[in-house]
Design a protein around this motif. Sequence first.
Motif, PDB file in Angstrom:
ATOM      1  N   GLU A 222      -5.073 -61.859  -3.324  1.00  7.49           N
ATOM      2  CA  GLU A 222      -4.679 -60.458  -3.534  1.00  7.49           C
ATOM      3  C   GLU A 222      -3.171 -60.335  -3.312  1.00  7.49           C
ATOM      4  O   GLU A 222      -2.647 -60.884  -2.341  1.00  7.49           O
ATOM      5  CB  GLU A 222      -5.413 -59.552  -2.543  1.00  7.49           C
ATOM      6  N   PRO A 223      -2.475 -59.610  -4.187  1.00  6.30           N
ATOM      7  CA  PRO A 223      -1.005 -59.540  -4.107  1.00  6.30           C
ATOM      8  C   PRO A 223      -0.485 -59.075  -2.748  1.00  6.30           C
ATOM      9  O   PRO A 223       0.486 -59.626  -2.234  1.00  6.30           O
ATOM     10  CB  PRO A 223      -0.639 -58.542  -5.210  1.00  6.30           C
ATOM     11  N   ILE A 224      -1.133 -58.053  -2.167  1.00  3.77           N
ATOM     12  CA  ILE A 224      -0.627 -57.541  -0.889  1.00  3.77           C
ATOM     13  C   ILE A 224      -0.759 -58.618   0.196  1.00  3.77           C
ATOM     14  O   ILE A 224       0.139 -58.804   1.019  1.00  3.77           O
ATOM     15  CB  ILE A 224      -1.404 -56.268  -0.464  1.00  3.77           C
ATOM     16  N   GLN A 225      -1.871 -59.332   0.192  1.00  9.63           N
ATOM     17  CA  GLN A 225      -2.068 -60.398   1.180  1.00  9.63           C
ATOM     18  C   GLN A 225      -1.026 -61.500   0.983  1.00  9.63           C
ATOM     19  O   GLN A 225      -0.471 -62.027   1.948  1.00  9.63           O
ATOM     20  CB  GLN A 225      -3.483 -60.992   1.033  1.00  9.63           C
ATOM     21  N   LEU A 226      -0.776 -61.844  -0.289  1.00 10.69           N
ATOM     22  CA  LEU A 226       0.229 -62.879  -0.557  1.00 10.69           C
ATOM     23  C   LEU A 226       1.605 -62.402  -0.115  1.00 10.69           C
ATOM     24  O   LEU A 226       2.441 -63.194   0.322  1.00 10.69           O
ATOM     25  CB  LEU A 226       0.228 -63.237  -2.045  1.00 10.69           C
ATOM     26  N   ALA A 227       1.839 -61.085  -0.249  1.00  9.60           N
ATOM     27  CA  ALA A 227       3.129 -60.537   0.170  1.00  9.60           C
ATOM     28  C   ALA A 227       3.353 -60.747   1.665  1.00  9.60           C
ATOM     29  O   ALA A 227       4.482 -61.024   2.099  1.00  9.60           O
ATOM     30  CB  ALA A 227       3.205 -59.042  -0.166  1.00  9.60           C
ATOM     31  N   THR A 228       2.303 -60.637   2.465  1.00  9.17           N
ATOM     32  CA  THR A 228       2.483 -60.841   3.908  1.00  9.17           C
ATOM     33  C   THR A 228       2.823 -62.294   4.205  1.00  9.17           C
ATOM     34  O   THR A 228       3.592 -62.577   5.129  1.00  9.17           O
ATOM     35  CB  THR A 228       1.216 -60.436   4.692  1.00  9.17           C
TER      36      THR A 228
ATOM     37  N   GLY B 183       3.204 -68.415  15.796  1.00  5.30           N
ATOM     38  CA  GLY B 183       3.618 -67.124  16.340  1.00  5.30           C
ATOM     39  C   GLY B 183       3.903 -66.116  15.241  1.00  5.30           C
ATOM     40  O   GLY B 183       3.444 -64.971  15.297  1.00  5.30           O
ATOM     41  N   LEU B 184       4.648 -66.548  14.228  1.00  3.47           N
ATOM     42  CA  LEU B 184       4.957 -65.630  13.124  1.00  3.47           C
ATOM     43  C   LEU B 184       3.693 -65.289  12.342  1.00  3.47           C
ATOM     44  O   LEU B 184       3.501 -64.149  11.905  1.00  3.47           O
ATOM     45  CB  LEU B 184       6.009 -66.258  12.202  1.00  3.47           C
ATOM     46  N   GLY B 185       2.829 -66.285  12.169  1.00  3.71           N
ATOM     47  CA  GLY B 185       1.560 -66.021  11.485  1.00  3.71           C
ATOM     48  C   GLY B 185       0.696 -65.043  12.258  1.00  3.71           C
ATOM     49  O   GLY B 185       0.050 -64.171  11.678  1.00  3.71           O
ATOM     50  N   ALA B 186       0.727 -65.174  13.586  1.00  2.00           N
ATOM     51  CA  ALA B 186      -0.052 -64.254  14.421  1.00  2.00           C
ATOM     52  C   ALA B 186       0.498 -62.835  14.304  1.00  2.00           C
ATOM     53  O   ALA B 186      -0.271 -61.868  14.218  1.00  2.00           O
ATOM     54  CB  ALA B 186      -0.020 -64.716  15.876  1.00  2.00           C
ATOM     55  N   ILE B 187       1.837 -62.704  14.276  1.00  2.00           N
ATOM     56  CA  ILE B 187       2.436 -61.368  14.119  1.00  2.00           C
ATOM     57  C   ILE B 187       2.017 -60.791  12.777  1.00  2.00           C
ATOM     58  O   ILE B 187       1.618 -59.622  12.674  1.00  2.00           O
ATOM     59  CB  ILE B 187       3.972 -61.441  14.196  1.00  2.00           C
ATOM     60  N   SER B 188       2.091 -61.617  11.737  1.00  2.00           N
ATOM     61  CA  SER B 188       1.737 -61.159  10.393  1.00  2.00           C
ATOM     62  C   SER B 188       0.278 -60.713  10.334  1.00  2.00           C
ATOM     63  O   SER B 188      -0.034 -59.634   9.805  1.00  2.00           O
ATOM     64  CB  SER B 188       1.993 -62.299   9.403  1.00  2.00           C
ATOM     65  N   THR B 189      -0.606 -61.525  10.898  1.00  2.00           N
ATOM     66  CA  THR B 189      -2.035 -61.181  10.875  1.00  2.00           C
ATOM     67  C   THR B 189      -2.294 -59.925  11.689  1.00  2.00           C
ATOM     68  O   THR B 189      -3.054 -59.042  11.267  1.00  2.00           O
ATOM     69  CB  THR B 189      -2.874 -62.354  11.413  1.00  2.00           C
ATOM     70  N   ALA B 190      -1.661 -59.839  12.847  1.00  2.00           N
ATOM     71  CA  ALA B 190      -1.858 -58.662  13.692  1.00  2.00           C
ATOM     72  C   ALA B 190      -1.346 -57.399  12.991  1.00  2.00           C
ATOM     73  O   ALA B 190      -1.996 -56.348  13.021  1.00  2.00           O
ATOM     74  CB  ALA B 190      -1.141 -58.848  15.027  1.00  2.00           C
ATOM     75  N   LEU B 191      -0.188 -57.507  12.333  1.00  2.00           N
ATOM     76  CA  LEU B 191       0.347 -56.340  11.615  1.00  2.00           C
ATOM     77  C   LEU B 191      -0.577 -55.946  10.466  1.00  2.00           C
ATOM     78  O   LEU B 191      -0.771 -54.757  10.194  1.00  2.00           O
ATOM     79  CB  LEU B 191       1.750 -56.637  11.084  1.00  2.00           C
ATOM     80  N   LYS B 192      -1.135 -56.948   9.800  1.00  2.00           N
ATOM     81  CA  LYS B 192      -2.080 -56.649   8.709  1.00  2.00           C
ATOM     82  C   LYS B 192      -3.281 -55.859   9.221  1.00  2.00           C
ATOM     83  O   LYS B 192      -3.762 -54.929   8.579  1.00  2.00           O
ATOM     84  CB  LYS B 192      -2.570 -57.954   8.064  1.00  2.00           C
ATOM     85  N   ILE B 193      -3.762 -56.234  10.392  1.00  2.00           N
ATOM     86  CA  ILE B 193      -4.921 -55.543  10.972  1.00  2.00           C
ATOM     87  C   ILE B 193      -4.512 -54.133  11.407  1.00  2.00           C
ATOM     88  O   ILE B 193      -5.192 -53.146  11.114  1.00  2.00           O
ATOM     89  CB  ILE B 193      -5.472 -56.323  12.189  1.00  2.00           C
ATOM     90  N   ILE B 194      -3.365 -54.038  12.106  1.00  2.00           N
ATOM     91  CA  ILE B 194      -2.931 -52.740  12.640  1.00  2.00           C
ATOM     92  C   ILE B 194      -2.644 -51.766  11.506  1.00  2.00           C
ATOM     93  O   ILE B 194      -3.003 -50.583  11.575  1.00  2.00           O
ATOM     94  CB  ILE B 194      -1.671 -52.913  13.533  1.00  2.00           C
TER      95      ILE B 194
END
Lengths: 264, 205, 279
Positions: A222-228, B183-194
């Motif tokens: 998904e584009p948004i996921q890839l963007a992250t 660490g950066l991946g964890a921040i990214s995943t956490a931000l995605k959830i939040i």
Amino acid sequence: MTPALDTRLFDPSRINLLVGLGIFLIFLIINISRARRGAGMFIRPLAGLKAVEEAIGRATEMGRPVLYVPGLGDMSEVGTLASITILSRVARRTAEMGCDLEVPGYDPVAATIMEGAVRQAYIEAGRGDAFRPGSVHYVSAQQFAYVAAVTGYMLRARPATNIFMGSFYAESLFLAETGNLTGAIQIAGTDQVTQLPFFVCACDYTLLGEELYAASAYLGKEPIQLATIAAQDWAKALAAATVVVASILMALGHPEVGKLLHTQ
Amino acid sequence: MRFGPLLVTFVTGALLVAFFFVPHHAAQEAQSVMLDWANVVYAFALVLGSVSLWTAHQKKVTTRAPGWIYSVVTLASLAFVTIWGCVQGVEEGTAVNAFYNTVNAPLASTMFALLAFFIASAAFRAFRARNAEATLLLVTAIVMMIGRVSIGEYLWPGFPKVTEWLLDVPNLAAKRAVAIGVGLGAISTALKIILGIDRSYLGRS
Amino acid sequence: MNGPRQSIWTRLLRLDRRIIFVLIALATAIPLLRPVNLPIAVSPRVRAAYDTVDKLPRGSYVLMSLDYEPDIMAELQPMAKAVLRHCFRKGLKPVVLTLYPAAPGLIEEALRVSATAEGKKRNVDYVFLGYKSGSQSVILGLGESIRTMFPTDFWGTPLNQIPMMKGHNSFADFPLVINLSGSSIADYYVRIAATRYRRPMILGSTAVMTADYYPYLSAGQILGLIGGMKGAAEYERLMDLFGDARRGMDAQSLVHVVIVVLVILGNLALFSSGGLRRS
């Protein structure tokens, strides 16, 4: 000053962390905008994730189940959250292929959420009737009791595919070696750096560290996921460049940039 | 859309991130209270988990599935520990505490001890010089295994220094690199959830 | 290559893992039954931990959090005993607690054995607070009020009735914090006790987790690091003790040698059977 008496609204020693977080958010916003505008987002192939599809197909052909072990973290751990996202994708594929899925849960909260995620994945795949209640179940919140139950299942049911995704600790080699004993194809991914060597030695494919977090974006495309993921990569590049510049400057007798990176 | 859970996730996540930067004692007390709430939620979730465990094993017993006897043991243990723990408590000197110390603890130690055997069989199978990287792994593993124990110092006094260098320089460098990525991946995943970008925890992919 | 020799190498490549298990069992049992007492060199990290404790003035208080359960007691229990005996020999006052529910029995045994060996008395020379659930929230609470987190000691005596605890109620009252654990609790202690409250700190951990804490040591956030059974054996050596760790190192040495020999044989078999060309 002890924190009990502290009345400050901001800790100035953490300004560098706040700036870093702000930069990351800016990268995130830029890349999400790019994704919404239709910019192509490249994500390099991850062998372990490419193998998930084949591994599920193998299990379907052999008529044996897929075992998905979501790790020993609770819902406060990012690895568990990433694992749930991957589980949704894996569940959807097993539903589409008509393959049995078994998910033993370590944490009761996570197990409840995973059951919902798997059920939803089956419904979205149009196979809601195929969802087997009890396929996702809580086992034990004791490390080695959990491992005993999972390895017992491996030896009895002989799953064709074992997928280990999440936070693992001392039991990682236990699980991987037992799975190896049964001849299963094994794909692992963990954010626990100390366990990576064990998975690399004992599994067919391993996702290293942050690749676990990228997996959900990779599988869903998904584009948004890839963007992250793109934002993450930009932040990593900036971090690496800063470390290199700070190291060179410190070696030349200018520690100012290095001091900016210190945390309190 | 499940707006309620998304809002709770956003508010809770944003608050906990903010508390990291706010040293005010009220903020720290609020953080402590929220961590206590997490423990309370976990306690309720244990009930859910126990029901799930009971249901799974009861089905095995009633259908006489292979290994149903072990399910009887599981159900009996679950019932005994739960009921007796509620009646007598779990402190030192109680039956549940004795059960834990005499059954659970030795079993956990035994399982952990089995790792020694698995490490040996995994090493025998995995440390093969099939290519350059595998050869490097093999040589490093041998140097580390010998150098980190007394026999290494006995064979050559320089072994500990070599292993310390391997741990301090290449190992630490690689760990730090992976840790930065994690660490950066964890921040990214956490931000995605939040921020509600990733909603898989709601049961939606 | 003639037939029988080739088949030996091929058989070796497919060695039944049960044979490996038997060899490991023997390599573990024999040195434990007949100790060899191989030499132990002390690493700078353990030396630094030892010196940190050694330099404390007599009568100083040390807050010790021993967070491990029976599965990792082989590495951490000898470590705890060695550090406790060091504290007792130096006349220091350890205040001990745990954040693991199954740990109190182990800690009580470690305290009893160490105190008996050094002639120390409960609630006079040391205090054991017992177990409290909550991990991070407990550690945060220790920074404000120990009595709020632990109103009584492990045996139910109110802290206000223990003279040794007078005037000691938070991290600020302890010149040294020691955490021995096999989990991320060590990270919480570093973040809270060492970083926020600026307490000098020593960590002890399992061998696998030790490498995770090297960055803290090199950054100066902790003053010493004791890693695994080897670290415990080094500490015992500095203390001139022959405890479980030094005994265990003999077994660990032989097991490592057996694994290395098996790996070398496996590679010889791979080359000899032509497996490298095929793979």
